[in-house]
Design a protein around this motif. Structure first.
Motif, PDB file in Angstrom:
ATOM      1  N   PHE A  18     -13.758  -1.694  12.092  1.00  0.00           N
ATOM      2  CA  PHE A  18     -12.788  -2.327  11.200  1.00  0.00           C
ATOM      3  C   PHE A  18     -12.827  -1.687   9.816  1.00  0.00           C
ATOM      4  CE2 PHE A  18     -11.600  -5.291   7.882  1.00  0.00           C
ATOM      5  CZ  PHE A  18     -10.291  -5.542   8.247  1.00  0.00           C
ATOM      6  N   ASN A  19     -14.021  -1.455   9.281  1.00  0.00           N
ATOM      7  CA  ASN A  19     -14.123  -0.836   7.953  1.00  0.00           C
ATOM      8  C   ASN A  19     -13.426   0.517   7.927  1.00  0.00           C
ATOM      9  OD1 ASN A  19     -15.553  -2.996   6.952  1.00  0.00           O
ATOM     10  ND2 ASN A  19     -17.543  -2.046   7.244  1.00  0.00           N
ATOM     11  N   SER A  20     -13.589   1.287   8.977  1.00  0.00           N
ATOM     12  CA  SER A  20     -12.952   2.595   9.060  1.00  0.00           C
ATOM     13  C   SER A  20     -11.426   2.471   9.097  1.00  0.00           C
ATOM     14  CB  SER A  20     -13.454   3.327  10.296  1.00  0.00           C
ATOM     15  OG  SER A  20     -12.804   4.564  10.437  1.00  0.00           O
ATOM     16  N   LEU A  21     -10.916   1.561   9.914  1.00  0.00           N
ATOM     17  CA  LEU A  21      -9.469   1.347   9.990  1.00  0.00           C
ATOM     18  C   LEU A  21      -8.917   0.827   8.666  1.00  0.00           C
ATOM     19  CD1 LEU A  21      -9.207  -0.258  13.525  1.00  0.00           C
ATOM     20  CD2 LEU A  21      -8.353   1.994  12.835  1.00  0.00           C
ATOM     21  N   PHE A  22      -9.627  -0.087   8.048  1.00  0.00           N
ATOM     22  CA  PHE A  22      -9.211  -0.661   6.768  1.00  0.00           C
ATOM     23  C   PHE A  22      -9.049   0.441   5.720  1.00  0.00           C
ATOM     24  CE2 PHE A  22     -10.434  -2.451   2.607  1.00  0.00           C
ATOM     25  CZ  PHE A  22      -9.485  -3.448   2.483  1.00  0.00           C
ATOM     26  N   LYS A  23     -10.019   1.322   5.649  1.00  0.00           N
ATOM     27  CA  LYS A  23      -9.964   2.415   4.678  1.00  0.00           C
ATOM     28  C   LYS A  23      -8.800   3.366   4.985  1.00  0.00           C
ATOM     29  CE  LYS A  23     -14.891   2.271   3.754  1.00  0.00           C
ATOM     30  NZ  LYS A  23     -16.185   2.922   4.010  1.00  0.00           N
ATOM     31  N   ALA A  24      -8.635   3.708   6.263  1.00  0.00           N
ATOM     32  CA  ALA A  24      -7.589   4.661   6.639  1.00  0.00           C
ATOM     33  C   ALA A  24      -6.190   4.063   6.507  1.00  0.00           C
ATOM     34  CB  ALA A  24      -7.814   5.150   8.065  1.00  0.00           C
ATOM     35  N   GLU A  25      -6.009   2.844   7.005  1.00  0.00           N
ATOM     36  CA  GLU A  25      -4.667   2.266   7.067  1.00  0.00           C
ATOM     37  C   GLU A  25      -4.218   1.600   5.772  1.00  0.00           C
ATOM     38  OE1 GLU A  25      -4.674   1.314  11.857  1.00  0.00           O
ATOM     39  OE2 GLU A  25      -5.119  -0.306  10.453  1.00  0.00           O
ATOM     40  N   LEU A  26      -5.122   1.093   5.003  1.00  0.00           N
ATOM     41  CA  LEU A  26      -4.722   0.416   3.767  1.00  0.00           C
ATOM     42  C   LEU A  26      -5.079   1.232   2.534  1.00  0.00           C
ATOM     43  CD1 LEU A  26      -3.506  -2.099   2.374  1.00  0.00           C
ATOM     44  CD2 LEU A  26      -5.849  -2.948   2.186  1.00  0.00           C
ATOM     45  N   VAL A  27      -6.341   1.497   2.351  1.00  0.00           N
ATOM     46  CA  VAL A  27      -6.790   2.114   1.106  1.00  0.00           C
ATOM     47  C   VAL A  27      -6.171   3.489   0.900  1.00  0.00           C
ATOM     48  CG1 VAL A  27      -8.803   2.900  -0.194  1.00  0.00           C
ATOM     49  CG2 VAL A  27      -8.923   0.779   1.135  1.00  0.00           C
ATOM     50  N   ARG A  28      -6.271   4.350   1.904  1.00  0.00           N
ATOM     51  CA  ARG A  28      -5.751   5.720   1.738  1.00  0.00           C
ATOM     52  C   ARG A  28      -4.227   5.785   1.805  1.00  0.00           C
ATOM     53  NH1 ARG A  28     -10.174   7.060   5.539  1.00  0.00           N
ATOM     54  NH2 ARG A  28     -11.965   7.427   4.209  1.00  0.00           N
ATOM     55  N   ASN A  29      -3.616   4.934   2.622  1.00  0.00           N
ATOM     56  CA  ASN A  29      -2.167   5.008   2.815  1.00  0.00           C
ATOM     57  C   ASN A  29      -1.352   4.226   1.801  1.00  0.00           C
ATOM     58  OD1 ASN A  29      -2.503   6.667   5.017  1.00  0.00           O
ATOM     59  ND2 ASN A  29      -2.275   5.044   6.515  1.00  0.00           N
ATOM     60  N   ARG A  30      -1.911   3.168   1.230  1.00  0.00           N
ATOM     61  CA  ARG A  30      -1.098   2.302   0.367  1.00  0.00           C
ATOM     62  C   ARG A  30      -1.558   2.227  -1.083  1.00  0.00           C
ATOM     63  NH1 ARG A  30      -0.085  -3.179   2.876  1.00  0.00           N
ATOM     64  NH2 ARG A  30       0.956  -3.417   0.888  1.00  0.00           N
ATOM     65  N   GLY A  31      -2.779   2.643  -1.370  1.00  0.00           N
ATOM     66  CA  GLY A  31      -3.292   2.571  -2.743  1.00  0.00           C
ATOM     67  C   GLY A  31      -2.764   3.719  -3.571  1.00  0.00           C
ATOM     68  N   PRO A  32      -3.083   3.786  -4.823  1.00  0.00           N
ATOM     69  CA  PRO A  32      -3.845   2.816  -5.615  1.00  0.00           C
ATOM     70  C   PRO A  32      -2.961   1.660  -6.092  1.00  0.00           C
ATOM     71  CG  PRO A  32      -3.298   4.671  -6.998  1.00  0.00           C
ATOM     72  CD  PRO A  32      -2.769   4.978  -5.609  1.00  0.00           C
ATOM     73  N   TRP A  33      -3.601   0.591  -6.535  1.00  0.00           N
ATOM     74  CA  TRP A  33      -2.902  -0.584  -7.016  1.00  0.00           C
ATOM     75  C   TRP A  33      -3.044  -0.683  -8.527  1.00  0.00           C
ATOM     76  CZ3 TRP A  33      -5.614  -0.067  -2.583  1.00  0.00           C
ATOM     77  CH2 TRP A  33      -4.899  -0.272  -1.397  1.00  0.00           C
ATOM     78  N   LYS A  34      -2.091  -1.354  -9.146  1.00  0.00           N
ATOM     79  CA  LYS A  34      -2.064  -1.455 -10.614  1.00  0.00           C
ATOM     80  C   LYS A  34      -3.108  -2.422 -11.155  1.00  0.00           C
ATOM     81  CE  LYS A  34       2.813  -0.379 -10.804  1.00  0.00           C
ATOM     82  NZ  LYS A  34       4.154  -0.901 -11.020  1.00  0.00           N
ATOM     83  N   ASN A  35      -3.414  -3.469 -10.377  1.00  0.00           N
ATOM     84  CA  ASN A  35      -4.370  -4.458 -10.861  1.00  0.00           C
ATOM     85  C   ASN A  35      -4.990  -5.195  -9.676  1.00  0.00           C
ATOM     86  OD1 ASN A  35      -2.534  -6.620 -10.103  1.00  0.00           O
ATOM     87  ND2 ASN A  35      -1.377  -6.130 -11.964  1.00  0.00           N
ATOM     88  N   ILE A  36      -5.935  -6.045  -9.973  1.00  0.00           N
ATOM     89  CA  ILE A  36      -6.666  -6.757  -8.930  1.00  0.00           C
ATOM     90  C   ILE A  36      -5.753  -7.704  -8.152  1.00  0.00           C
ATOM     91  CG2 ILE A  36      -7.475  -8.677 -10.366  1.00  0.00           C
ATOM     92  CD1 ILE A  36      -9.618  -6.886  -7.777  1.00  0.00           C
ATOM     93  N   ASP A  37      -4.763  -8.289  -8.805  1.00  0.00           N
ATOM     94  CA  ASP A  37      -3.843  -9.187  -8.105  1.00  0.00           C
ATOM     95  C   ASP A  37      -3.067  -8.442  -7.015  1.00  0.00           C
ATOM     96  OD1 ASP A  37      -4.617 -11.379  -9.628  1.00  0.00           O
ATOM     97  OD2 ASP A  37      -3.038 -11.050 -11.132  1.00  0.00           O
ATOM     98  N   GLU A  38      -2.583  -7.247  -7.331  1.00  0.00           N
ATOM     99  CA  GLU A  38      -1.872  -6.440  -6.330  1.00  0.00           C
ATOM    100  C   GLU A  38      -2.794  -6.078  -5.178  1.00  0.00           C
ATOM    101  OE1 GLU A  38       0.063  -2.950  -7.765  1.00  0.00           O
ATOM    102  OE2 GLU A  38       1.485  -4.071  -8.994  1.00  0.00           O
ATOM    103  N   LEU A  39      -4.044  -5.751  -5.490  1.00  0.00           N
ATOM    104  CA  LEU A  39      -5.009  -5.404  -4.451  1.00  0.00           C
ATOM    105  C   LEU A  39      -5.293  -6.601  -3.548  1.00  0.00           C
ATOM    106  CD1 LEU A  39      -7.046  -3.527  -3.110  1.00  0.00           C
ATOM    107  CD2 LEU A  39      -8.696  -4.196  -4.878  1.00  0.00           C
ATOM    108  N   GLU A  40      -5.474  -7.782  -4.125  1.00  0.00           N
ATOM    109  CA  GLU A  40      -5.745  -8.974  -3.324  1.00  0.00           C
ATOM    110  C   GLU A  40      -4.577  -9.289  -2.388  1.00  0.00           C
ATOM    111  OE1 GLU A  40      -6.778 -12.076  -6.069  1.00  0.00           O
ATOM    112  OE2 GLU A  40      -8.832 -11.346  -6.267  1.00  0.00           O
ATOM    113  N   ILE A  41      -3.359  -9.139  -2.873  1.00  0.00           N
ATOM    114  CA  ILE A  41      -2.178  -9.379  -2.033  1.00  0.00           C
ATOM    115  C   ILE A  41      -2.116  -8.347  -0.910  1.00  0.00           C
ATOM    116  CG2 ILE A  41       0.344  -9.296  -1.995  1.00  0.00           C
ATOM    117  CD1 ILE A  41       0.204 -10.606  -4.827  1.00  0.00           C
TER     118      ILE A  41
END
Length: 132
Positions: A61-84
């Motif tokens: 799961f950690n690997s998928l999370f990093k690949a599918e969310l962090v690398r594909n959709r980041g970076p975020w402007k603030n913590i609220d955007e990241l939490e959403i």
């Protein structure tokens, strides 16, 4: 953790004995986190040091999370955007993402099918006992 517990409890599921998979992250040294697991009746499932297969679910799961969310959709402007973004990802992962290891269905459907099967298997035995 609280969101996952709330979702299951809202759906009428008993969370007692629920296994919480982790990779021995920092949350397990946080007293409040482990207390919350205990309050919920959840059991921490952590891998043993040096055994990469012991907790493969959390690592996958950690690997998928990093690949599918962090690398594909980041970076975020603030913590609220990241939490959403995290909440949306977890919802998508559980309710819409097709998982090859479980027959190309989302985890929620696979889990429901499992519980439906358990109920179906238990029903004839209950019926037999009632007819005695």
């Amino acid at each position: 953790l609280d969101m996952g517990l709330w979702t299951r409890q809202r759906d009428g599921q008993d969370v007692t004995g629920l296994r919480h998979h982790s990779d021995r992250g920092v949350q397990y040294v946080a007293v409040r986190y482990t207390q919350r697991l205990g309050e919920a009746g959840a059991v921490a499932s952590v891998g043993s040091t040096g055994d990469s297969y012991d907790n493969a679910l959390a690592e996958a799961f950690n690997s998928l999370f990093k690949a599918e969310l962090v690398r594909n959709r980041g970076p975020w402007k603030n913590i609220d955007e990241l939490e959403i973004a995290i909440a949306e990802y977890v919802d998508w992962f559980n309710h819409k993402r097709l998982h090859g290891e479980i027959g190309l269905v989302p985890p929620v459907e696979f889990e429901q099918a499992y519980y439906d099967q358990q109920h179906t298997v238990a029903a004839p035995a209950e019926t037999a006992l009632l007819s005695l």
